[in-house]
Design an enzyme around this catalytic site. Structure first.
Site, PDB file in Angstrom:
ATOM      1  N   TYR A  78      36.496  41.617  45.299  1.00 31.39           N
ATOM      2  CA  TYR A  78      36.513  42.963  44.837  1.00 31.39           C
ATOM      3  C   TYR A  78      37.612  42.885  43.640  1.00 31.39           C
ATOM      4  CZ  TYR A  78      37.786  48.034  44.575  1.00 31.39           C
ATOM      5  OH  TYR A  78      37.910  49.238  44.220  1.00 31.39           O
ATOM      6  N   LEU A 100      43.614  38.113  44.060  1.00 33.47           N
ATOM      7  CA  LEU A 100      42.134  38.206  44.310  1.00 33.47           C
ATOM      8  C   LEU A 100      41.914  39.094  45.522  1.00 33.47           C
ATOM      9  CD1 LEU A 100      41.458  34.587  44.091  1.00 33.47           C
ATOM     10  CD2 LEU A 100      40.605  36.170  42.614  1.00 33.47           C
ATOM     11  N   ASP A 101      41.193  40.117  45.385  1.00 37.77           N
ATOM     12  CA  ASP A 101      41.013  40.980  46.739  1.00 37.77           C
ATOM     13  C   ASP A 101      39.798  40.778  47.052  1.00 37.77           C
ATOM     14  OD1 ASP A 101      42.352  43.790  44.881  1.00 37.77           O
ATOM     15  OD2 ASP A 101      43.196  42.262  45.928  1.00 37.77           O
ATOM     16  N   PHE A 102      39.638  40.499  48.550  1.00 40.40           N
ATOM     17  CA  PHE A 102      38.467  40.383  49.261  1.00 40.40           C
ATOM     18  C   PHE A 102      38.063  41.284  50.144  1.00 40.40           C
ATOM     19  CE2 PHE A 102      37.903  35.808  48.116  1.00 40.40           C
ATOM     20  CZ  PHE A 102      38.965  35.548  47.848  1.00 40.40           C
TER      21      PHE A 102
END
Lengths: 256, 201
Positions: free
Chosen positions: A140, A127-129
């Protein structure tokens, strides 16, 4: 024991580094990098193909098999994984864990299939934040260049993903990535509190103190990119790992 | 001497085959008990669910073959789930293990693990007096949610730590088991497998 995991970014079969996921800079040959990390006896390795998803390519299975053959520690691979067939091929290449991100944009059924067949421990969700100029921290997703369901303030999706059999979360702060200026500690704390499975924190490591801070915040491991790549005086690229003193310090991170 | 690797189709045996070849051995992968020959120790790897693995042991006729061979003195090495299968039972399932060493497999005690997460995923230094492991100390890569609980403390070969100390390797006569993954533990794994197998040359 807390884990410090080098992450290698592949693009077109070559090694790159990025800054905030942009401006890819060529580093060198991935097989050499893996050999060096193997010699340095690193804890684990993560290999991410940043071009596969973007350019709708399948994983580069031949290269991945060569990379896996070079190391006797766990290797995680992510990038361009779209189907169970991709997953089966990857495990037969010698990968220990696979890392899924963009496939989540549609639905979670692939997660359930993987965890049922190969076990939770084989499945990492990435999970990209990022923080837009205005508004709350967002997730993202590289495939759709936009938001996944949910936002940082409401982390229910973490629990939803765990139910599908996720073994670990790889949490990356896009804003900090490649900058070596420190990690997003609030983000790591929030996710670590919500998750019952181990968190690998990524994005922004520039010193051993950053690694310690991630551990205190609740991460079980860190994924390190740029900090392990050193540009020498003649623009030569050197791949590095922790020095002996830092390795000794890592052992004391448990129980903090 | 050819190590016989039991292939239950649970988990990937590639890594163990690769490490054994690197050490100069030629492992034989056996999908069915009729293929087993007596040219080397039995290696039982495994990853995943206890009951699922037990049902495969039973469906393919491995249980009878393994118990017969081992009772007659054939050495066996269980790795990860393979070690758990050597015991009597597991909290994870309802089926019976092989019962080659007395004990059960239990969940990690949440009240004792502190801020550590489950599964236990990562390296842990082991404590052991056995010369199967390198001195002065060795660490191995662990991936598991359950750990062994022995009836006889003398069957303990090594302990690891994840919030608290637990049995991570077992041995009774010709039966050996390791909870951790030597094939994912670079030089420490190479040492252990080489030491273990060189005893049978």
């Amino acid at each position: 024991m807390f884990r410090v995991i080098p992450q290698l970014l592949l693009s077109g079969g070559e090694l790159y580094k990025t800054t905030k996921f942009k401006n890819p800079k060529y580093i060198g040959d991935p097989i050499n990098a893996i050999r060096i990390f193997n010699e340095k006896e690193v804890d684990e390795i993560i290999v991410t193909d940043i071009s596969a998803t973007k350019e709708r390519l399948p994983p580069n299975f031949a290269l991945i098999e060569d990379l896996a053959a070079e190391c006797f520690m766990p290797m995680t691979y992510g990038g361009g994984i779209r189907s169970m067939k991709d997953v089966d091929l990857l495990f037969s290449c010698g990968i220990e864990k696979i890392c899924i991100q963009s496939a989540l944009a549609n639905d979670y059924s692939l997660l359930r299939d993987i965890s049922t067949k190969y076990g939770n421990q084989s499945l990492v969700v990435s999970l990209d934040f990022f923080k837009p100029l205005f508004g709350k921290l967002k997730i993202y997703n590289s495939a759709v260049h936009g938001k996944l369901k949910g936002s940082y303030k409401d982390l229910q999706f973490i629990s939803n993903l765990e139910i599908e059999g996720v073994g670990e979360f790889l949490i990356t702060s896009v804003d900090h990535e490649g900058c070596r200026n420190g990690m997003d500690i609030d983000l790591i704390s929030a996710v670590a509190k919500k998750s019952s499975v181990p968190i690998i924190a990524a994005g922004g490591i520039g010193s051993f103190e950053d690694i310690r801070a991630a551990s205190v915040a609740g991460a079980s491991a860190v994924s390190v990119g740029t900090y392990f790549v050193f540009y020498g005086s003649r623009k030569a690229v050197l791949i590095n790992y922790l020095n002996q003193e830092q390795i000794r310090k890592v052992e004391f991170l448990d129980g903090l | 001497m050819y190590p016989q690797i039991v292939d239950l189709s649970v988990g990937n045996i590639n890594s163990i085959v690769r490490m054994l070849r690197y050490l100069g051995y030629e492992p034989m992968v056996r999908a069915s008990p009729t293929e087993l020959d007596d040219s080397g120790p039995i290696i039982l790897p495994g990853v995943g669910s206890f009951d699922y693995a037990v049902s495969i042991l039973d469906d393919r006729g491995w249980r009878e073959k393994i118990v017969t061979e081992v009772t007659a003195g054939r050495p066996i090495l269980g790795i990860c789930l393979g070690m758990q299968l050597l015991l009597n039972s597991s909290d994870e399932g309802v089926l019976q293990g092989l019962g080659l060493i007395d004990g059960s497999v239990v969940k990690f005690d949440h009240s004792k693990i502190g801020k550590n997460k489950i599964p236990h995923m990562g390296w842990s230094w082991i404590s052991s007096t056995s010369d199967l492991f390198p001195k002065p100390r060795a660490k191995y890569y662990h991936v598991h949610k359950y750990h062994a609980q022995l009836v006889n403390p003398s069957d303990e070969l090594a302990r690891s730590h994840h919030g608290y100390a637990f049995t991570s390797a077992i041995q009774r006569n010709n039966v050996t088991g390791v909870q951790f993954h030597p094939e994912k533990s670079h030089k420490f794994g190479l040492y252990f497998l080489d030491k273990y197998l060189s005893g049978f040359q």
